[in-house]
Design a protein around this motif. Structure first.
Motif, PDB file in Angstrom:
ATOM      1  N   THR A 190       7.233  -7.518  -2.317  1.00  0.00           N
ATOM      2  CA  THR A 190       6.668  -8.768  -2.831  1.00  0.00           C
ATOM      3  C   THR A 190       7.671  -9.585  -3.646  1.00  0.00           C
ATOM      4  O   THR A 190       7.591 -10.808  -3.680  1.00  0.00           O
ATOM      5  CB  THR A 190       5.422  -8.489  -3.688  1.00  0.00           C
ATOM      6  N   GLY A 191       8.618  -8.905  -4.290  1.00  0.00           N
ATOM      7  CA  GLY A 191       9.626  -9.627  -5.073  1.00  0.00           C
ATOM      8  C   GLY A 191      10.521 -10.502  -4.229  1.00  0.00           C
ATOM      9  O   GLY A 191      11.189 -11.404  -4.755  1.00  0.00           O
ATOM     10  N   GLU A 192      10.552 -10.262  -2.915  1.00  0.00           N
ATOM     11  CA  GLU A 192      11.378 -11.075  -2.013  1.00  0.00           C
ATOM     12  C   GLU A 192      10.555 -12.105  -1.238  1.00  0.00           C
ATOM     13  O   GLU A 192      11.129 -12.905  -0.487  1.00  0.00           O
ATOM     14  CB  GLU A 192      12.122 -10.168  -1.026  1.00  0.00           C
ATOM     15  N   LEU A 193       9.247 -12.107  -1.415  1.00  0.00           N
ATOM     16  CA  LEU A 193       8.408 -13.037  -0.650  1.00  0.00           C
ATOM     17  C   LEU A 193       8.230 -14.397  -1.321  1.00  0.00           C
ATOM     18  O   LEU A 193       7.645 -15.307  -0.736  1.00  0.00           O
ATOM     19  CB  LEU A 193       7.033 -12.407  -0.363  1.00  0.00           C
ATOM     20  N   SER A 194       8.691 -14.518  -2.554  1.00  0.00           N
ATOM     21  CA  SER A 194       8.826 -15.802  -3.265  1.00  0.00           C
ATOM     22  C   SER A 194       7.531 -16.408  -3.790  1.00  0.00           C
ATOM     23  O   SER A 194       7.494 -16.914  -4.906  1.00  0.00           O
ATOM     24  CB  SER A 194       9.531 -16.858  -2.384  1.00  0.00           C
ATOM     25  N   TRP A 204      -2.744  -9.924   4.731  1.00  0.00           N
ATOM     26  CA  TRP A 204      -3.629 -10.049   5.900  1.00  0.00           C
ATOM     27  C   TRP A 204      -2.905  -9.661   7.183  1.00  0.00           C
ATOM     28  O   TRP A 204      -3.481  -8.999   8.051  1.00  0.00           O
ATOM     29  CB  TRP A 204      -4.171 -11.472   5.982  1.00  0.00           C
ATOM     30  N   LEU A 205      -1.637 -10.022   7.297  1.00  0.00           N
ATOM     31  CA  LEU A 205      -0.873  -9.661   8.489  1.00  0.00           C
ATOM     32  C   LEU A 205      -0.784  -8.136   8.618  1.00  0.00           C
ATOM     33  O   LEU A 205      -1.012  -7.579   9.698  1.00  0.00           O
ATOM     34  CB  LEU A 205       0.524 -10.269   8.403  1.00  0.00           C
ATOM     35  N   GLY A 206      -0.491  -7.463   7.506  1.00  0.00           N
ATOM     36  CA  GLY A 206      -0.405  -6.009   7.537  1.00  0.00           C
ATOM     37  C   GLY A 206      -1.718  -5.358   7.906  1.00  0.00           C
ATOM     38  O   GLY A 206      -1.766  -4.410   8.703  1.00  0.00           O
ATOM     39  N   MET A 207      -2.810  -5.878   7.345  1.00  0.00           N
ATOM     40  CA  MET A 207      -4.126  -5.283   7.614  1.00  0.00           C
ATOM     41  C   MET A 207      -4.559  -5.528   9.052  1.00  0.00           C
ATOM     42  O   MET A 207      -5.108  -4.638   9.708  1.00  0.00           O
ATOM     43  CB  MET A 207      -5.148  -5.831   6.619  1.00  0.00           C
ATOM     44  N   ILE A 208      -4.324  -6.725   9.551  1.00  0.00           N
ATOM     45  CA  ILE A 208      -4.673  -7.025  10.939  1.00  0.00           C
ATOM     46  C   ILE A 208      -3.907  -6.105  11.896  1.00  0.00           C
ATOM     47  O   ILE A 208      -4.426  -5.663  12.917  1.00  0.00           O
ATOM     48  CB  ILE A 208      -4.379  -8.506  11.267  1.00  0.00           C
ATOM     49  N   ALA A 209      -2.659  -5.789  11.524  1.00  0.00           N
ATOM     50  CA  ALA A 209      -1.812  -4.963  12.390  1.00  0.00           C
ATOM     51  C   ALA A 209      -2.152  -3.479  12.307  1.00  0.00           C
ATOM     52  O   ALA A 209      -1.634  -2.693  13.103  1.00  0.00           O
ATOM     53  CB  ALA A 209      -0.347  -5.183  12.027  1.00  0.00           C
ATOM     54  N   GLY A 210      -3.001  -3.080  11.367  1.00  0.00           N
ATOM     55  CA  GLY A 210      -3.439  -1.692  11.335  1.00  0.00           C
ATOM     56  C   GLY A 210      -3.002  -0.879  10.139  1.00  0.00           C
ATOM     57  O   GLY A 210      -3.097   0.359  10.164  1.00  0.00           O
ATOM     58  N   ALA A 211      -2.507  -1.520   9.080  1.00  0.00           N
ATOM     59  CA  ALA A 211      -2.098  -0.782   7.886  1.00  0.00           C
ATOM     60  C   ALA A 211      -3.280   0.005   7.318  1.00  0.00           C
ATOM     61  O   ALA A 211      -4.393  -0.511   7.232  1.00  0.00           O
ATOM     62  CB  ALA A 211      -1.570  -1.747   6.824  1.00  0.00           C
ATOM     63  N   ASP A 212      -3.030   1.245   6.930  1.00  0.00           N
ATOM     64  CA  ASP A 212      -4.030   2.015   6.196  1.00  0.00           C
ATOM     65  C   ASP A 212      -3.928   1.733   4.703  1.00  0.00           C
ATOM     66  O   ASP A 212      -4.899   1.885   3.965  1.00  0.00           O
ATOM     67  CB  ASP A 212      -3.831   3.516   6.445  1.00  0.00           C
ATOM     68  N   PHE A 213      -2.722   1.342   4.271  1.00  0.00           N
ATOM     69  CA  PHE A 213      -2.442   0.922   2.897  1.00  0.00           C
ATOM     70  C   PHE A 213      -1.547  -0.302   2.954  1.00  0.00           C
ATOM     71  O   PHE A 213      -0.707  -0.419   3.860  1.00  0.00           O
ATOM     72  CB  PHE A 213      -1.641   2.011   2.154  1.00  0.00           C
ATOM     73  N   ILE A 214      -1.676  -1.189   1.976  1.00  0.00           N
ATOM     74  CA  ILE A 214      -0.662  -2.208   1.769  1.00  0.00           C
ATOM     75  C   ILE A 214      -0.008  -1.924   0.421  1.00  0.00           C
ATOM     76  O   ILE A 214      -0.669  -1.557  -0.544  1.00  0.00           O
ATOM     77  CB  ILE A 214      -1.231  -3.641   1.842  1.00  0.00           C
ATOM     78  N   LYS A 215       1.305  -2.062   0.381  1.00  0.00           N
ATOM     79  CA  LYS A 215       2.110  -1.604  -0.760  1.00  0.00           C
ATOM     80  C   LYS A 215       3.004  -2.731  -1.238  1.00  0.00           C
ATOM     81  O   LYS A 215       3.615  -3.436  -0.441  1.00  0.00           O
ATOM     82  CB  LYS A 215       2.927  -0.385  -0.313  1.00  0.00           C
ATOM     83  N   THR A 216       3.111  -2.877  -2.548  1.00  0.00           N
ATOM     84  CA  THR A 216       3.848  -4.021  -3.103  1.00  0.00           C
ATOM     85  C   THR A 216       5.332  -3.977  -2.799  1.00  0.00           C
ATOM     86  O   THR A 216       5.916  -4.966  -2.371  1.00  0.00           O
ATOM     87  CB  THR A 216       3.681  -4.103  -4.631  1.00  0.00           C
ATOM     88  N   SER A 217       5.962  -2.817  -3.033  1.00  0.00           N
ATOM     89  CA  SER A 217       7.408  -2.826  -3.188  1.00  0.00           C
ATOM     90  C   SER A 217       8.053  -1.503  -2.804  1.00  0.00           C
ATOM     91  O   SER A 217       7.386  -0.473  -2.726  1.00  0.00           O
ATOM     92  CB  SER A 217       7.774  -3.103  -4.667  1.00  0.00           C
ATOM     93  N   THR A 218       9.380  -1.557  -2.667  1.00  0.00           N
ATOM     94  CA  THR A 218      10.157  -0.343  -2.453  1.00  0.00           C
ATOM     95  C   THR A 218      10.569   0.296  -3.776  1.00  0.00           C
ATOM     96  O   THR A 218      10.959   1.457  -3.818  1.00  0.00           O
ATOM     97  CB  THR A 218      11.445  -0.643  -1.673  1.00  0.00           C
ATOM     98  N   GLY A 219      10.520  -0.479  -4.852  1.00  0.00           N
ATOM     99  CA  GLY A 219      11.048  -0.010  -6.131  1.00  0.00           C
ATOM    100  C   GLY A 219      12.552  -0.185  -6.227  1.00  0.00           C
ATOM    101  O   GLY A 219      13.166   0.259  -7.196  1.00  0.00           O
ATOM    102  N   LYS A 220      13.153  -0.832  -5.231  1.00  0.00           N
ATOM    103  CA  LYS A 220      14.614  -0.960  -5.168  1.00  0.00           C
ATOM    104  C   LYS A 220      15.108  -2.379  -5.451  1.00  0.00           C
ATOM    105  O   LYS A 220      16.293  -2.659  -5.290  1.00  0.00           O
ATOM    106  CB  LYS A 220      15.120  -0.517  -3.794  1.00  0.00           C
ATOM    107  N   VAL A 221      14.199  -3.283  -5.843  1.00  0.00           N
ATOM    108  CA  VAL A 221      14.616  -4.654  -6.158  1.00  0.00           C
ATOM    109  C   VAL A 221      14.199  -4.984  -7.589  1.00  0.00           C
ATOM    110  O   VAL A 221      13.531  -4.202  -8.256  1.00  0.00           O
ATOM    111  CB  VAL A 221      14.005  -5.678  -5.172  1.00  0.00           C
ATOM    112  N   ALA A 222      14.590  -6.163  -8.053  1.00  0.00           N
ATOM    113  CA  ALA A 222      14.372  -6.515  -9.457  1.00  0.00           C
ATOM    114  C   ALA A 222      12.891  -6.674  -9.808  1.00  0.00           C
ATOM    115  O   ALA A 222      12.444  -6.255 -10.870  1.00  0.00           O
ATOM    116  CB  ALA A 222      15.137  -7.791  -9.801  1.00  0.00           C
ATOM    117  N   VAL A 223      12.122  -7.301  -8.923  1.00  0.00           N
ATOM    118  CA  VAL A 223      10.700  -7.536  -9.182  1.00  0.00           C
ATOM    119  C   VAL A 223       9.878  -6.640  -8.263  1.00  0.00           C
ATOM    120  O   VAL A 223       9.973  -6.744  -7.043  1.00  0.00           O
ATOM    121  CB  VAL A 223      10.317  -9.014  -8.957  1.00  0.00           C
ATOM    122  N   ASN A 224       9.076  -5.773  -8.855  1.00  0.00           N
ATOM    123  CA  ASN A 224       8.289  -4.829  -8.077  1.00  0.00           C
ATOM    124  C   ASN A 224       6.799  -5.087  -8.302  1.00  0.00           C
ATOM    125  O   ASN A 224       6.349  -6.222  -8.221  1.00  0.00           O
ATOM    126  CB  ASN A 224       8.717  -3.413  -8.437  1.00  0.00           C
TER     127      ASN A 224
END
Length: 315
Positions: A190-194, A204-224
């Motif tokens: 999410t920190g890179e999505l602006s 919504w794109l992730g859920m439509i495609a079949g995600a069982d979970f949606i997750k904010t971040s990798t923990g590897k960028v400045a904004v998580n």
């Protein structure tokens, strides 16, 4: 409700149809979103409720090691901590999962055998996601073959930000298929999505495609993970279930370090989507350092004093 399946198939018929749908979602009011997240964060939690919240938060942690220097010994140690976070107190709940790179899945699986703690694995060229699709799918299949119960994939943020939504959708679907029975967590970074609008569209794109979970971040960028972006994703899963009947989990990851932080997120869950999501099958924390603070706070409630950082193991 269990594993997500393809929903709203008409909107994925073409790139144009998917774009119309995603850009037709209601716009996000940033001021209102942040004000609501801040307001919910001021809720006072009393002693009995705090004890319950601490145990619930412990049970929701994906205890994670994702470093180039990871060794089998480190993974076995982390898995042991996941099963028995406090060796002096058998009433302390186990964590939800241990999350590792694909090459460490077999070690984690063997150590956790029979414990009920899941093995999660990041895949798809984590954390950047910059690899050919066949490489990403091979990464996923390797993790699943080694025994992964859950796959944490990263979306192609470059494609998403370029408006190539169907490409991102197709990739998530392919990873979902390669994951087999493993539950799929889709990471947006999410920190890179602006913008908040982009986070809503990605949800919504992730859920439509079949995600069982949606997750904010990798923990590897400045904004998580933040209360605001997590609140937005919680609203998305609530609205998605109302529209499709399918329940999807949420995982904030990165930057959640204290018991106070964790309780704020649990309040967001309770007030936004309700008790149906207050379970580690539907809500997780991607925050390994959080566990130590939860254990110290738990000990303080039990004894009336802090044990200090030496009371818990250092990851």
């Amino acid at each position: 409700m269990s594993t997500n399946t393809l929903a709203l198939p008409d909107v994925t018929a073409s790139d144009q149809a998917l774009r119309r749908f995603l850009h037709g979602l209601p716009g996000v009011d940033p001021v209102g979103l942040e004000a609501r997240a801040a307001s919910l964060g001021t809720r006072s939690i009393k002693t009995t409720a705090k004890a319950y919240a601490i145990d619930l938060a412990i049970s929701m942690i994906d205890l994670t090691t994702l470093e180039g220097a990871d060794t089998p010994g480190k993974v076995r140690s982390l898995a042991a901590k996941a099963m028995r976070p406090d060796p002096t107190d058998r009433d302390t709940p186990a964590t939800a999962a241990v999350c590792v790179y694909p090459d460490m899945v077999a070690t984690a699986k063997e150590t956790l055998k029979g414990s009920g703690v899941k093995v999660a694995s990041v895949a798809t060229a984590f954390p950047a996601g910059r690899a050919a699709l066949d490489v990403k799918l091979a990464d996923v299949r390797d993790a699943v073959a080694a025994g992964a119960d859950e796959i944490d994939m990263v979306i192609d943020r470059g494609a998403f930000l370029a408006g190539k939504y169907l490409k991102v959708y197709d990739e998530i679907r392919a990873v979902k298929d390669a994951s087999g029975s493993a539950r799929l967590k889709v990471i947006f970074e999410t920190g890179e999505l602006s913008t908040y609008d982009n986070i809503r569209r990605a949800s919504w794109l992730g859920m439509i495609a079949g995600a069982d979970f949606i997750k904010t971040s990798t923990g590897k960028v400045a904004v998580n993970a933040t209360p605001s972006n997590t609140l937005l994703m919680l609203e998305a899963v609530r609205d998605f279930r109302q529209q499709t009947g399918v329940q999807v989990g949420v995982k904030p990851a990165g930057g959640i370090r204290t018991t106070k932080d964790a309780i704020k997120f649990l309040v967001l869950v309770n007030e936004t989507v309700g008790a149906d999501w207050l379970d580690n099958h539907w809500f997780r924390f991607g925050a390994s350092s959080l566990l130590n603070d939860l254990l110290m706070q738990r000990q303080k409630l039990a004894t009336g004093r802090y044990s200090g950082p030496d009371y818990v193991t250092v990851d």
